[in-house]
Design an enzyme around this catalytic site. Structure first.
Site, PDB file in Angstrom:
ATOM      1  N   VAL A  50      -2.433   4.875   4.935  1.00 33.38           N
ATOM      2  CA  VAL A  50      -1.689   3.605   5.073  1.00 33.38           C
ATOM      3  C   VAL A  50      -2.270   2.820   6.240  1.00 33.38           C
ATOM      4  O   VAL A  50      -3.160   3.292   6.934  1.00 33.38           O
ATOM      5  CB  VAL A  50      -0.177   3.840   5.334  1.00 33.38           C
ATOM      6  CG1 VAL A  50       0.480   4.518   4.171  1.00 33.38           C
ATOM      7  CG2 VAL A  50       0.037   4.618   6.618  1.00 33.38           C
ATOM      8  N   ASN A  51      -1.752   1.613   6.458  1.00 37.09           N
ATOM      9  CA  ASN A  51      -2.116   0.871   7.671  1.00 37.09           C
ATOM     10  C   ASN A  51      -0.850   0.218   8.223  1.00 37.09           C
ATOM     11  O   ASN A  51       0.224   0.316   7.640  1.00 37.09           O
ATOM     12  CB  ASN A  51      -3.226  -0.152   7.381  1.00 37.09           C
ATOM     13  CG  ASN A  51      -2.805  -1.168   6.359  1.00 37.09           C
ATOM     14  OD1 ASN A  51      -1.868  -1.925   6.577  1.00 37.09           O
ATOM     15  ND2 ASN A  51      -3.468  -1.182   5.206  1.00 37.09           N
ATOM     16  N   ARG A  52      -1.007  -0.455   9.358  1.00 41.49           N
ATOM     17  CA  ARG A  52       0.169  -0.932  10.088  1.00 41.49           C
ATOM     18  C   ARG A  52       0.676  -2.304   9.652  1.00 41.49           C
ATOM     19  O   ARG A  52       1.505  -2.899  10.317  1.00 41.49           O
ATOM     20  CB  ARG A  52      -0.151  -1.016  11.589  1.00 41.49           C
ATOM     21  CG  ARG A  52      -0.373   0.314  12.222  1.00 41.49           C
ATOM     22  CD  ARG A  52      -0.572   0.127  13.718  1.00 41.49           C
ATOM     23  NE  ARG A  52      -1.008   1.353  14.346  1.00 41.49           N
ATOM     24  CZ  ARG A  52      -0.181   2.327  14.702  1.00 41.49           C
ATOM     25  NH1 ARG A  52       1.111   2.207  14.502  1.00 41.49           N
ATOM     26  NH2 ARG A  52      -0.664   3.410  15.265  1.00 41.49           N
ATOM     27  N   ALA A  79      -3.219  -6.431   3.689  1.00 44.11           N
ATOM     28  CA  ALA A  79      -4.163  -5.566   4.407  1.00 44.11           C
ATOM     29  C   ALA A  79      -4.520  -4.450   3.427  1.00 44.11           C
ATOM     30  O   ALA A  79      -3.864  -3.412   3.361  1.00 44.11           O
ATOM     31  CB  ALA A  79      -3.504  -5.010   5.657  1.00 44.11           C
TER      32      ALA A  79
END
Ligand code: CTP
Length: 415
Positions: free
Chosen positions: A217-219, A283
């Site tokens: 995942v990313n933020r 993103a």
């Protein structure tokens, strides 16, 4: 939660008169300020019996005005200027006495003098004992004021704070008054610059599975993309929001297509075309695990961690930029931690889009998950550096820019 800046740039003058409901006015000030309004407060002497100017000064972040002749006070700006500088005057609570003064054109204190000197629209939120509200004198005054163009919200049926008696006389809730103020300023959607246009937006992170319980995942919080969806909807567009997993509510009126992975996002985007404008704020994970396991990966007892083999995800923006269904205008985002502008300029060319909105997402910037953003807008004609703004304001300005450019583009292709 991200609050729509529906009152951005609006100067609201709140006149608080004497009534127990005055205790609710700090909440009203807060709700209008979080929607972007500047709120100045005038309090009558009666109001100050229920709540102090100090409280209102603190919540409004402005000096509070109480006296007509206060020429010594540093902040005194005079009643005519107070009246003239307001885009909307809200009288809340509006007492029976104050409504009578307004109807009669009396001007014996600052609040009533300002009402007489003002030509701004007025919204009154009456609050009083039900007997006082239904009294023929009050009803006569209200009819006069309606005739003068004053708008009313409430009173509502409810228990009176002072007596527990039920009846018509309770002030409308601060949230409802703030919404009435919003509606006062709202441009009807069909008059918005993107009426009849389809805007396709990607937002949020993607989740790339490693196995059924683990993910890459990313933020990304999705806040900027959701704010763009809301702004485009308000500008009149039909909006499709293709979003990875976020904790946000889709803005009302927007079609949400929830996805998990980059490949699902690409499929949902292709499925949503044609569109006039594409805004790719997601993103997207650049890589996914090549052979994600169908079963949870277990420790095998060897003490050796497993090797994850990654493979590249499709580039959604670049794919759409070269497709035969390319929207007229394509906007990409560049989340960078260094060399922000240089990287964005390179990205504009290599993605094949018309704009790159570059932002610094290094941990010190607080952009990831935060409510503010400092962006540079990179186009074929150069780099514009925008000041730091809330994500809702950035969205508003980007949408206004896209709408103007779409109009110019259509004009040049038509002619
Ligand atoms: N983007 C996309 N599909 C991808 C990767 C990125 O549509 N697989 C879009 C993003 O939504 C964004 C823009 O491309 O609008 C740039 O994203 P960014 O992650 O900054 O760029 P990358 O292409 O991933 O470049 P790099 O990671 O090398 O900086």
């Amino acid at each position: 939660m991200l609050i729509d800046q529906t009152l951005a740039g609006k100067a609201i003058l709140l006149v608080i008169t004497g009534g127990i409901a005055a205790y609710k006015t700090p909440d009203l000030v807060r709700r209008m300020r979080e929607r972007g309004a500047t709120v100045r407060v005038i309090m009558t002497e009666g109001a100050q019996g229920f709540i102090t100017p100090l409280t209102l000064g603190a919540v409004s972040g402005q000096p509070v005005f109480t006296a007509l002749w206060d020429r010594d006070a540093e902040h005194d700006i005079g009643h005519v200027r107070l009246a003239r500088e307001a885009d909307l005057i809200i009288v809340a609570p509006a007492s029976a006495d104050f409504l009578a003064k307004m109807a009669g054109g009396l001007a014996d204190d600052l609040a009533s003098t300002v009402m007489l000197a003002a030509d701004a629209p007025v919204l009154a939120a009456p609050a009083m004992n039900p007997k006082m509200w239904t009294h023929p004198a009050t009803q006569r005054n209200v009819a006069t004021l309606r005739g003068d163009g004053i708008q009313f919200i409430g009173p509502e049926v409810g228990e009176m704070a002072e007596s527990g008696e039920a009846g018509l006389g309770r002030m409308s809730e601060p949230m409802d008054i703030a919404i009435a103020a919003e509606q006062h300023f709202a441009t009807p959607r069909e008059e918005g610059p993107l009426w009849g246009k389809h805007v396709l937006i990607t937002a949020g992170p993607t989740h790339e599975p490693i196995d059924p319980v683990r993910l890459i995942v990313n933020r990304s919080s999705g806040k900027q993309g959701y704010a763009l969806a809301q702004a485009a909807h308000r500008a009149g567009a039909t909006v499709t929001l293709v979003s990875g997993p976020t904790s946000l509510e889709a803005p009302a009126g927007v079609t949400l297509k929830p996805v998990q992975t980059a490949r699902q996002m690409l499929a949902a985007v292709e499925d949503s075309l044609p569109a006039d404008i594409g805004i790719f704020a997601a993103a997207v994970a650049d890589w996914r695990v090549a052979d994600a396991s169908d079963a949870k990966i277990k420790k095998d007892g060897s003490g050796q961690p497993p090797t994850l083999r990654l493979t590249e995800n499709p580039d959604i923006l670049a794919t759409i930029a070269t497709s035969d269904k390319r929207p007229k205008l394509l906007m990409g985002f560049a989340a960078e931690t260094n060399d922000v502008e240089a990287n964005a300029i390179a990205k504009l060319a290599h993605k094949g889009c018309d704009y790159i909105v570059a932002n610094d997402v290094s941990p010190k910037s607080g952009v990831m998950g935060g409510d503010a953003n400092t962006v540079s807008v990179v186009t074929g004609s150069g780099v514009e550096r925008w000041p730091t703004m809330g994500k809702a304001d950035v969205a508003e300005k980007l949408v206004a820019r896209l709408a103007a450019d779409l109009k110019a583009d259509l004009r040049s292709t038509d002619g």
